[in-house]
Design an enzyme around this catalytic site. Sequence first.
Site, PDB file in Angstrom:
ATOM      1  N   ASN A 163      11.811 -10.977  -6.951  1.00 40.28           N
ATOM      2  CA  ASN A 163      12.824 -10.222  -7.596  1.00 40.28           C
ATOM      3  C   ASN A 163      14.120 -10.655  -8.074  1.00 40.28           C
ATOM      4  O   ASN A 163      14.595 -10.303  -9.189  1.00 40.28           O
ATOM      5  CB  ASN A 163      13.134  -8.837  -6.774  1.00 40.28           C
ATOM      6  CG  ASN A 163      13.632  -9.175  -5.252  1.00 40.28           C
ATOM      7  OD1 ASN A 163      12.796  -9.809  -4.995  1.00 40.28           O
ATOM      8  ND2 ASN A 163      14.837  -8.814  -4.970  1.00 40.28           N
ATOM      9  N   GLN A 177       7.568  -6.115  -8.237  1.00 38.37           N
ATOM     10  CA  GLN A 177       8.164  -6.786  -9.302  1.00 38.37           C
ATOM     11  C   GLN A 177       6.902  -7.078 -10.299  1.00 38.37           C
ATOM     12  O   GLN A 177       7.136  -7.786 -11.392  1.00 38.37           O
ATOM     13  CB  GLN A 177       9.023  -7.867  -9.047  1.00 38.37           C
ATOM     14  CG  GLN A 177      10.153  -7.469  -8.480  1.00 38.37           C
ATOM     15  CD  GLN A 177      11.394  -6.655  -9.470  1.00 38.37           C
ATOM     16  OE1 GLN A 177      11.216  -6.712 -10.483  1.00 38.37           O
ATOM     17  NE2 GLN A 177      12.149  -5.905  -8.625  1.00 38.37           N
ATOM     18  N   HIS A 192       9.641   3.434 -10.444  1.00 34.61           N
ATOM     19  CA  HIS A 192      10.853   3.201 -11.339  1.00 34.61           C
ATOM     20  C   HIS A 192      11.249   1.956 -11.646  1.00 34.61           C
ATOM     21  O   HIS A 192      11.888   1.602 -12.438  1.00 34.61           O
ATOM     22  CB  HIS A 192      12.060   3.770 -10.367  1.00 34.61           C
ATOM     23  CG  HIS A 192      12.533   2.839  -9.281  1.00 34.61           C
ATOM     24  ND1 HIS A 192      13.585   1.935  -9.520  1.00 34.61           N
ATOM     25  CD2 HIS A 192      12.045   2.615  -8.076  1.00 34.61           C
ATOM     26  CE1 HIS A 192      13.682   1.323  -8.315  1.00 34.61           C
ATOM     27  NE2 HIS A 192      12.809   1.671  -7.549  1.00 34.61           N
ATOM     28  N   THR A 202       4.954  16.858   1.480  1.00 36.85           N
ATOM     29  CA  THR A 202       4.784  17.408   0.016  1.00 36.85           C
ATOM     30  C   THR A 202       5.043  16.296  -1.039  1.00 36.85           C
ATOM     31  O   THR A 202       6.101  15.806  -1.147  1.00 36.85           O
ATOM     32  CB  THR A 202       5.489  18.796  -0.181  1.00 36.85           C
ATOM     33  OG1 THR A 202       5.085  19.872   0.956  1.00 36.85           O
ATOM     34  CG2 THR A 202       4.898  19.235  -1.692  1.00 36.85           C
ATOM     35  N   CYS A 247      20.000  -4.075  -4.351  1.00 32.25           N
ATOM     36  CA  CYS A 247      20.426  -3.817  -3.057  1.00 32.25           C
ATOM     37  C   CYS A 247      21.572  -4.522  -2.328  1.00 32.25           C
ATOM     38  O   CYS A 247      22.263  -3.933  -1.679  1.00 32.25           O
ATOM     39  CB  CYS A 247      19.415  -3.643  -1.987  1.00 32.25           C
ATOM     40  SG  CYS A 247      17.562  -3.472  -2.806  1.00 32.25           S
TER      41      CYS A 247
HETATM   42  C1  LIG Z   1      10.222  -7.102  -4.465  1.00 32.52           C
HETATM   43  C2  LIG Z   1      10.840  -5.733  -4.220  1.00 32.52           C
HETATM   44  N1  LIG Z   1      10.273  -5.049  -3.209  1.00 32.52           N
HETATM   45  C3  LIG Z   1      10.822  -3.755  -2.921  1.00 32.52           C
HETATM   46  C4  LIG Z   1      11.797  -3.247  -3.537  1.00 32.52           C
HETATM   47  C5  LIG Z   1      12.121  -1.839  -2.966  1.00 32.52           C
HETATM   48  O1  LIG Z   1      11.696  -0.999  -3.868  1.00 32.52           O
HETATM   49  P1  LIG Z   1      12.395   0.674  -3.899  1.00 32.52           P
HETATM   50  O2  LIG Z   1      13.855   0.311  -4.518  1.00 32.52           O
HETATM   51  O3  LIG Z   1      11.331   1.407  -4.854  1.00 32.52           O
HETATM   52  O4  LIG Z   1      12.526   1.092  -2.576  1.00 32.52           O
HETATM   53  C6  LIG Z   1      12.529  -3.795  -4.746  1.00 32.52           C
HETATM   54  C7  LIG Z   1      13.410  -3.278  -5.220  1.00 32.52           C
HETATM   55  O5  LIG Z   1      14.308  -3.827  -5.857  1.00 32.52           O
HETATM   56  C8  LIG Z   1      11.940  -5.116  -4.875  1.00 32.52           C
HETATM   57  O6  LIG Z   1      12.474  -5.809  -6.017  1.00 32.52           O
END
Ligand SMILES: Cc1ncc(COP(=O)(O)O)c(C=O)c1O
Length: 415
Positions: free
Chosen positions: A167, A195, A217, A253, A340
Site C-alpha cells: 500500500n 491494493q 472501497h 446481516t 491508518c
Molecule cells: C494492504 C491493505 N490491507 C488492508 C487494508 C485494510 O482495509 P480496510 O480499510 O478496508 O479495513 C488496507 C487499507 O488501507 C490496505 O491498504
Amino acid sequence: MSKLTQSFKPAAPRARVYLDHNATTPPDSHVLEKLSTWANDWGNPSSIHQAGRGPKTRIRESRDAVAKMIGTSALEVVFTTGGSESNNTAVRGALAALRRKGDQRRHILSSALEHPSLRRVFDSLVHEGYEVELVPVDRSGIVKVSDVEARLRPGETVFCSFMLVNNETGVIQPVKEIARLAKAAGAYVHTDAVQALGRIDLNLHDLGVDYASLAGHKFYGLRGAGVLFSRRGAPLDPLIHGGGQERNRRGGTENTLAIASMGYMCSRAGEVSDRAAKMKELRDLFEARVLREIQDSSVNCLASPRVASTSSLLLPGTDGETLLMSLDMEGFSVSTGAACSAGSPEPSPVLLAMGLSRGEAQCSLRVGLGWSTTREDIEVFIEALKKVVARLRSLREWQPIATERPHEPSMKVSL
Ligand SMILES: Cc1ncc(COP(=O)(O)O)c(C=O)c1O
C-alpha cells in the site's frame, strides 16, 4: 479495441485534486446513481419472503461478479466488511479450524511489509504460543522468494501471509512463487490483495493461494464491503458467529448496499488493464518530472515491479507531515504513508523495514493516482509540490546534497 466503454466520472466535485487513492477511492458516479435502486431492496437477504428476494438476488449477482473478476468460484467468495476484517478472519479463522482438527504446527511466516490489520494479529498470536517470523526486505521493497524458501519449515510452518501489492510503495510481490513453495512445504497461504483489486488483473486460483483479502472501497465502491476468498476445502472457522450467513463463514446481516456497489465495480473488471495503462503514463510523467525538477528527490522502489497508481517519494529537506498539510491547504490530498497511520508522527514501519533511515522515512510522500486522475491534475500538482518543497527547504536552510561542499561535513543534510 479499447475496453473503456463506460465513462468514469468522479463523484466528488473537482475543485480539489485527490491523489490518495490508496487510502480510499471516491465512489464511481454510476455507483451513486444506482444507490437508491439498491437501497429500495431494503429487506433482509436471509428472509424467505418477498422482501428478502431482491437483496438476496443483489448479493448473488455481486458474488458472481466478484468471483468472475478474481478467477474463483462464487462459493469461494465470503463477504465481510472490508480489508481488515478479511485479514483478521483469514488468519484467525484458518488457525482456529486447524487447531480444532488437531494440527500442532505453530510456525507462521510473513513479511515486514504487511498492513497493521495483519501485523497486529500476528503480535497477538505470539502471546498464544505461535512463532511468527517476518521475512526482511531491502530497499527494493520486494520480498525475495529465496528468503521465504530459506525460512519455510516443512512440518512446522502452518500459515504464510504475503501481501500482493504494498500500500505504500505499490510494489507487486512474487506471491505466486511464494505460494508454490509454501504449499509444497504443507503450509496454507494467504495474500492481502486489498491494493491489487482494480489495479492489476487478478486470478486467485492461478496465484495458488488458499485465502485472499479484498476491500470494495479501494475500488470505487462504498465502504462497508470486503471479500475473503477462501479456497474450496481450505479450513476456516468464522471470526464472527451469527445466523449462518455466508455459509456459516461470516455471521451478520449483509450490507447489501455496499456489497452491490462492490459487485457492480467488479462487473467492470474488463476496464482494469486499460485504466492501468493510462495511469502508468501519468505516473511515469509525474516521476520523471519530480526527479528532474526537484533536486535530490528520489522515488522508492523505482526499479521494482509496481502498480501504476502509486508513487512513493523521498523529498529530503522536508518532512512528510508538514508537506501533507501544506499541500492540503493548496488543494491537494496526498498521504505520508498508510491511511491508518496518518496523524501519527512515527515514520512508516514499512519504509523503516525496507532499510530507510528514520529521517528518510519522515520525508516521504505517497501519491496515489486513480481512474479519474488527469494530466492536468498531475501538472498542477507538480507545480504545487515544487513550490511547497522549495518553501519548506528554505525555512530549514536546507543545502542540496549534490552541491554539498566536501570539506564541510557540518553542512551535511540532516535528514
Ligand atoms: C494492504 C491493505 N490491507 C488492508 C487494508 C485494510 O482495509 P480496510 O480499510 O478496508 O479495513 C488496507 C487499507 O488501507 C490496505 O491498504
